[in-house]
Scaffold this motif. Sequence first.
Motif, PDB file in Angstrom:
ATOM      1  N   ARG A  94       0.828  -1.198   0.000  1.00  0.00           N
ATOM      2  CA  ARG A  94       0.000   0.000   0.000  1.00  0.00           C
ATOM      3  C   ARG A  94       0.869   1.257   0.000  1.00  0.00           C
ATOM      4  O   ARG A  94       0.543   2.259  -0.641  1.00  0.00           O
ATOM      5  CB  ARG A  94      -0.941   0.005   1.212  1.00  0.00           C
ATOM      6  CG  ARG A  94      -2.146  -0.905   1.078  1.00  0.00           C
ATOM      7  CD  ARG A  94      -3.036  -0.522  -0.094  1.00  0.00           C
ATOM      8  NE  ARG A  94      -3.570   0.811  -0.016  1.00  0.00           N
ATOM      9  CZ  ARG A  94      -4.823   1.109   0.299  1.00  0.00           C
ATOM     10  NH1 ARG A  94      -5.681   0.160   0.584  1.00  0.00           N
ATOM     11  NH2 ARG A  94      -5.249   2.372   0.309  1.00  0.00           N
ATOM     12  N   ALA A  95       1.996   1.204   0.729  1.00  0.00           N
ATOM     13  CA  ALA A  95       2.932   2.329   0.702  1.00  0.00           C
ATOM     14  C   ALA A  95       3.487   2.530  -0.700  1.00  0.00           C
ATOM     15  O   ALA A  95       3.547   3.650  -1.219  1.00  0.00           O
ATOM     16  CB  ALA A  95       4.065   2.087   1.694  1.00  0.00           C
ATOM     17  N   LEU A  96       3.871   1.412  -1.323  1.00  0.00           N
ATOM     18  CA  LEU A  96       4.403   1.482  -2.680  1.00  0.00           C
ATOM     19  C   LEU A  96       3.323   1.929  -3.653  1.00  0.00           C
ATOM     20  O   LEU A  96       3.577   2.722  -4.576  1.00  0.00           O
ATOM     21  CB  LEU A  96       4.943   0.106  -3.084  1.00  0.00           C
ATOM     22  CG  LEU A  96       5.755  -0.005  -4.365  1.00  0.00           C
ATOM     23  CD1 LEU A  96       6.892   0.992  -4.368  1.00  0.00           C
ATOM     24  CD2 LEU A  96       6.279  -1.419  -4.519  1.00  0.00           C
TER      25      LEU A  96
ATOM     26  N   LEU B  64      12.140  -2.570   4.059  1.00  0.00           N
ATOM     27  CA  LEU B  64      12.329  -1.548   5.089  1.00  0.00           C
ATOM     28  C   LEU B  64      12.606  -0.194   4.458  1.00  0.00           C
ATOM     29  O   LEU B  64      12.072   0.837   4.902  1.00  0.00           O
ATOM     30  CB  LEU B  64      13.489  -1.956   6.010  1.00  0.00           C
ATOM     31  CG  LEU B  64      13.722  -1.092   7.252  1.00  0.00           C
ATOM     32  CD1 LEU B  64      12.518  -1.167   8.183  1.00  0.00           C
ATOM     33  CD2 LEU B  64      14.985  -1.544   7.984  1.00  0.00           C
ATOM     34  N   MET B  65      13.403  -0.169   3.407  1.00  0.00           N
ATOM     35  CA  MET B  65      13.711   1.086   2.730  1.00  0.00           C
ATOM     36  C   MET B  65      12.473   1.675   2.047  1.00  0.00           C
ATOM     37  O   MET B  65      12.292   2.894   2.009  1.00  0.00           O
ATOM     38  CB  MET B  65      14.829   0.872   1.708  1.00  0.00           C
ATOM     39  CG  MET B  65      16.168   0.470   2.329  1.00  0.00           C
ATOM     40  SD  MET B  65      16.834   1.734   3.445  1.00  0.00           S
ATOM     41  CE  MET B  65      17.356   2.974   2.265  1.00  0.00           C
ATOM     42  N   ILE B  66      11.602   0.817   1.506  1.00  0.00           N
ATOM     43  CA  ILE B  66      10.357   1.293   0.910  1.00  0.00           C
ATOM     44  C   ILE B  66       9.505   1.985   1.967  1.00  0.00           C
ATOM     45  O   ILE B  66       8.938   3.067   1.739  1.00  0.00           O
ATOM     46  CB  ILE B  66       9.575   0.124   0.269  1.00  0.00           C
ATOM     47  CG1 ILE B  66      10.300  -0.386  -0.973  1.00  0.00           C
ATOM     48  CG2 ILE B  66       8.150   0.557  -0.094  1.00  0.00           C
ATOM     49  CD1 ILE B  66       9.711  -1.652  -1.562  1.00  0.00           C
ATOM     50  N   LEU B  67       9.414   1.372   3.150  1.00  0.00           N
ATOM     51  CA  LEU B  67       8.629   1.963   4.240  1.00  0.00           C
ATOM     52  C   LEU B  67       9.224   3.293   4.692  1.00  0.00           C
ATOM     53  O   LEU B  67       8.496   4.270   4.922  1.00  0.00           O
ATOM     54  CB  LEU B  67       8.552   0.992   5.414  1.00  0.00           C
ATOM     55  CG  LEU B  67       7.680  -0.248   5.184  1.00  0.00           C
ATOM     56  CD1 LEU B  67       7.902  -1.264   6.301  1.00  0.00           C
ATOM     57  CD2 LEU B  67       6.209   0.134   5.102  1.00  0.00           C
ATOM     58  N   PHE B  68      10.550   3.348   4.809  1.00  0.00           N
ATOM     59  CA  PHE B  68      11.209   4.598   5.203  1.00  0.00           C
ATOM     60  C   PHE B  68      10.962   5.687   4.161  1.00  0.00           C
ATOM     61  O   PHE B  68      10.713   6.856   4.504  1.00  0.00           O
ATOM     62  CB  PHE B  68      12.703   4.380   5.391  1.00  0.00           C
ATOM     63  CG  PHE B  68      13.061   3.661   6.664  1.00  0.00           C
ATOM     64  CD1 PHE B  68      12.212   3.651   7.750  1.00  0.00           C
ATOM     65  CD2 PHE B  68      14.279   2.994   6.778  1.00  0.00           C
ATOM     66  CE1 PHE B  68      12.539   3.001   8.936  1.00  0.00           C
ATOM     67  CE2 PHE B  68      14.620   2.334   7.954  1.00  0.00           C
ATOM     68  CZ  PHE B  68      13.747   2.342   9.028  1.00  0.00           C
ATOM     69  N   ALA B  69      11.046   5.316   2.879  1.00  0.00           N
ATOM     70  CA  ALA B  69      10.819   6.297   1.815  1.00  0.00           C
ATOM     71  C   ALA B  69       9.383   6.814   1.853  1.00  0.00           C
ATOM     72  O   ALA B  69       9.143   8.018   1.681  1.00  0.00           O
ATOM     73  CB  ALA B  69      11.113   5.665   0.454  1.00  0.00           C
ATOM     74  N   HIS B  70       8.446   5.926   2.095  1.00  0.00           N
ATOM     75  CA  HIS B  70       7.047   6.347   2.159  1.00  0.00           C
ATOM     76  C   HIS B  70       6.810   7.306   3.319  1.00  0.00           C
ATOM     77  O   HIS B  70       6.132   8.335   3.163  1.00  0.00           O
ATOM     78  CB  HIS B  70       6.139   5.130   2.294  1.00  0.00           C
ATOM     79  CG  HIS B  70       4.698   5.491   2.484  1.00  0.00           C
ATOM     80  ND1 HIS B  70       4.018   5.261   3.657  1.00  0.00           N
ATOM     81  CD2 HIS B  70       3.815   6.118   1.653  1.00  0.00           C
ATOM     82  CE1 HIS B  70       2.780   5.709   3.541  1.00  0.00           C
ATOM     83  NE2 HIS B  70       2.628   6.223   2.336  1.00  0.00           N
ATOM     84  N   MET B  71       7.367   6.988   4.486  1.00  0.00           N
ATOM     85  CA  MET B  71       7.179   7.861   5.643  1.00  0.00           C
ATOM     86  C   MET B  71       7.836   9.218   5.397  1.00  0.00           C
ATOM     87  O   MET B  71       7.295  10.259   5.789  1.00  0.00           O
ATOM     88  CB  MET B  71       7.724   7.190   6.899  1.00  0.00           C
ATOM     89  CG  MET B  71       6.984   5.903   7.254  1.00  0.00           C
ATOM     90  SD  MET B  71       7.446   5.206   8.850  1.00  0.00           S
ATOM     91  CE  MET B  71       6.501   6.253   9.955  1.00  0.00           C
ATOM     92  N   ALA B  72       8.979   9.207   4.719  1.00  0.00           N
ATOM     93  CA  ALA B  72       9.647  10.470   4.392  1.00  0.00           C
ATOM     94  C   ALA B  72       8.817  11.276   3.398  1.00  0.00           C
ATOM     95  O   ALA B  72       8.741  12.513   3.484  1.00  0.00           O
ATOM     96  CB  ALA B  72      11.034  10.196   3.822  1.00  0.00           C
TER      97      ALA B  72
ATOM     98  N   PRO C 115      -0.420   6.364  10.812  1.00  0.00           N
ATOM     99  CA  PRO C 115       0.822   5.657  10.474  1.00  0.00           C
ATOM    100  C   PRO C 115       0.969   4.324  11.208  1.00  0.00           C
ATOM    101  O   PRO C 115       2.052   3.742  11.235  1.00  0.00           O
ATOM    102  CB  PRO C 115       1.889   6.636  10.957  1.00  0.00           C
ATOM    103  CG  PRO C 115       1.278   7.212  12.209  1.00  0.00           C
ATOM    104  CD  PRO C 115      -0.218   7.278  11.976  1.00  0.00           C
ATOM    105  N   ILE C 116      -0.121   3.837  11.832  1.00  0.00           N
ATOM    106  CA  ILE C 116      -0.038   2.620  12.653  1.00  0.00           C
ATOM    107  C   ILE C 116       0.441   1.435  11.835  1.00  0.00           C
ATOM    108  O   ILE C 116       1.314   0.666  12.265  1.00  0.00           O
ATOM    109  CB  ILE C 116      -1.406   2.319  13.293  1.00  0.00           C
ATOM    110  CG1 ILE C 116      -1.833   3.458  14.219  1.00  0.00           C
ATOM    111  CG2 ILE C 116      -1.364   1.002  14.067  1.00  0.00           C
ATOM    112  CD1 ILE C 116      -3.238   3.319  14.755  1.00  0.00           C
TER     113      ILE C 116
END
Length: 450
Positions: A50-52, A361-369, A390-391
């Motif tokens: 979903r982030a992607l 993990l990097m995909i999640l970090f990029a999405h949060m950024a 963001p849960i």
Amino acid sequence: MNHRHIHFIALGSAVGTGLFYGSAGAIQAAGPSVLLVYLIGGAVMYFILRALGEMSVRHPVRGSFAVYCREYLGGFGGFITGWAFAFEMMIVCLADLTAITIYMKFWFPGTPAWVWITTTLLIIGAANLANVRMFGELEFGLTLIKVGAVVAMIVGGAAILAFNLGPNPEQMGVANLWADGGFFPNGVSGMAASFILVLFAFGGTEIIGVAGAEAEDPDRSIPKAVNTVPARILIFYVLSILIILLINPWRSITGEDSPFVQIFDTLGVTWAAGLLNVVVLSASLSAINADLFSTGRVLAGLSKEGLAPKVMGRTYRDVPVMTVVMLLLALVVGVYLNTKFPDIFETIAALATFATIFVWLMILFAHMASRRQMTREEQQTLKFPVPLWPIGQWFSIFFILFAFGTMVWLPEYHVALAVGVGFLVLMSILYFVTGRPQAVANTEVEYAAK
């Protein structure tokens, strides 16, 4: 590619040899509690996709998550993510190429392995070099075979349970979920060990984001493909594993035979081994096809961002021809080394698990950024926003870090951890030695000028 292609790429990306053969290892590690692990792993995979999906719909670009990591985490983030994914995919391709030679010995024991390797590379190379639609059609056909096998197993297993078929009907039933050591027979360590195997089984689903850049209508195709993930996890993993456990006590699933062959054998299908051989052969072909496609697009995207050699960004009819050719040559070299030194890839292959969860993990970090860089109004106008923000993201990050912690805790994963960390250190050095920071800066200047 149209919605049909994207949907089946999403459907087939999580259904492969990891389910047909690897599920036995996960069952032995966790027992019946593997069902809970698949549910947790599926939830993690869903939030990652979903982030992607949110980033892909908002900004569909070739190279997908590596480009997003570069944009939101900086040049080094994009570089390390893209190359970690490329290396992971090449390892998986080599493993699947080796597997194909083993599968073909079932019918042609006297034929040299190089014949099947050459044939496979010609088929996959042609599909990837011709055009995107040919790749989509090949993946569509191979996915039909895999999905058909899983559906047949589920229907056949349900018939066995409903009509008490098989030689030992007294051993079947819901009691198998707790009769031998309880639902958690191997405790927390067993669940932790299976968690690594389950997460790796879901590896490759991130190709949805790469394929989405080639979609005719990404605003429609990507959300529909991503939203099928919960149902796919429940049907193709949880339901199929549940049926296997209800029919066979978990300790009897040793991995000597695929759990799927056991189901068909119980039904009296004498040609079950040959049937499964067709299925796993299609699964390996599908994996190589998808891995080569996604790696080519990611490396081409890195090239345009200044994070890979410029030659990798050259395209013909919108296909990164040079990158695909270079990847095919790399596979040929890898297969040759594998024949000369059969054990050379055993240690390196362990990196695939590490690289998979690192990329997630990097995909999640990029999405949060990316969310931090949006205004409140921009977040409210997102076409495909992540649910439970963001849960859900913190939930996924926690379990990925838990997986890394498991690799530290359990000795059998120390080699994978060491090789993975060593790879990241090596690529970090190469990032600065090859002058990538300046290349990224020059690329950003060019974009700004345009």
